[in-house]
Enzyme design. Sequence first.
Site, PDB file in Angstrom:
ATOM      1  N   GLU A  16       0.852  -1.196   0.000  1.00 45.89           N
ATOM      2  CA  GLU A  16       0.000   0.000   0.000  1.00 45.89           C
ATOM      3  C   GLU A  16       0.887   1.245   0.000  1.00 45.89           C
ATOM      4  OE1 GLU A  16      -3.128   1.060   0.048  1.00 45.89           O
ATOM      5  OE2 GLU A  16      -4.487  -0.495   0.818  1.00 45.89           O
ATOM      6  N   ASN A 147      -9.756   5.296   2.958  1.00 45.30           N
ATOM      7  CA  ASN A 147      -8.846   5.105   1.830  1.00 45.30           C
ATOM      8  C   ASN A 147      -8.951   6.306   0.899  1.00 45.30           C
ATOM      9  OD1 ASN A 147      -7.144   2.699   1.533  1.00 45.30           O
ATOM     10  ND2 ASN A 147      -9.026   1.536   1.844  1.00 45.30           N
ATOM     11  N   ASP A 196     -10.462   1.870  -3.448  1.00 39.66           N
ATOM     12  CA  ASP A 196      -9.383   1.756  -2.477  1.00 39.66           C
ATOM     13  C   ASP A 196      -8.503   3.002  -2.595  1.00 39.66           C
ATOM     14  OD1 ASP A 196      -7.277   0.726  -0.763  1.00 39.66           O
ATOM     15  OD2 ASP A 196      -7.988  -1.285  -1.206  1.00 39.66           O
TER      16      ASP A 196
END
Length: 290
Positions: A16, A147, A196
């Site tokens: 991420e 997110n 996301d």
Amino acid sequence: MAEPQVLFDYTGHLPECPTWSESENALYWADILEGEIHRYHLSSGQHSVLSFHEEVGCFALREKGGFIVAMRNAIWLTDKHGLLQRKVCDNPSNPQLARFNDGGTDHLGRFYAGTFWGPGDYNGAMLMRIDNDLTPKVIQCDIHGHNGLAFSPDRQWMMTSDTPNRVIYRTPLEEEGEPGAREVFRRFEKGEGIPDGAAMDIEGCYWSALFDGWRIARFSPRGEQLEEYRLPVRCPTMVCFGGDDMKTLFITTTRENMDRDEVTKYPLSGAIFTLPVSVAGMKKGPFIER
């Protein structure tokens, strides 16, 4: 149309927070569940890893060197080797139930970090900001899983997503960057994927990684889908712009919660992809301390 290509021979658990360092010609990212920050130098191909004692939800490079890192229990300043130097604040959520997740910086060099509510029984997560004087402030609540943080080039909007709730929000910003009341930008139906991590381009369009959707998509400032790019993996997690002209999109993906059969069938799950695009992205500045 260009297709995503693998950056190098690597697969992580939950990569991420891809972050481009223009001065280093290098890409940084976190592997949340492994408690790591990675660095890949594009020119030399050198790959290095810093390990931490907890999950690393998100981070930003510091103007003074090193990182600001949001781990499960607290946000810390570290040196360039990842050694903890100063605790900024504790996780204002219950850290046993909500770890830090997506985050980044705004145009004033302030650091934002949101949480993800693990039990999933209600919207117990939040978004907080660390100001330049290291003052922490919770700025949004009523979130299941934060997110998609990004800021418009005109500095008038903050974009976020709530992944489990299938929604992208936009929040108006005052002149000094203080947020107003958030509003729905776009909702997603079953089968589209869920929004996301994300990034903004210089035309004010929002690029979202659509988890469980096999794709990333570009949305206009009005929420219309303009482009999409398919991936050979089910779950992209975040995107960022980089490269010499800021026209390379870096895409992180995950293999979290995938069984052996899926990983065998889709072995690039957890890889990092690159994609050349026709429009430059917004630069992600460092965290600035005063």
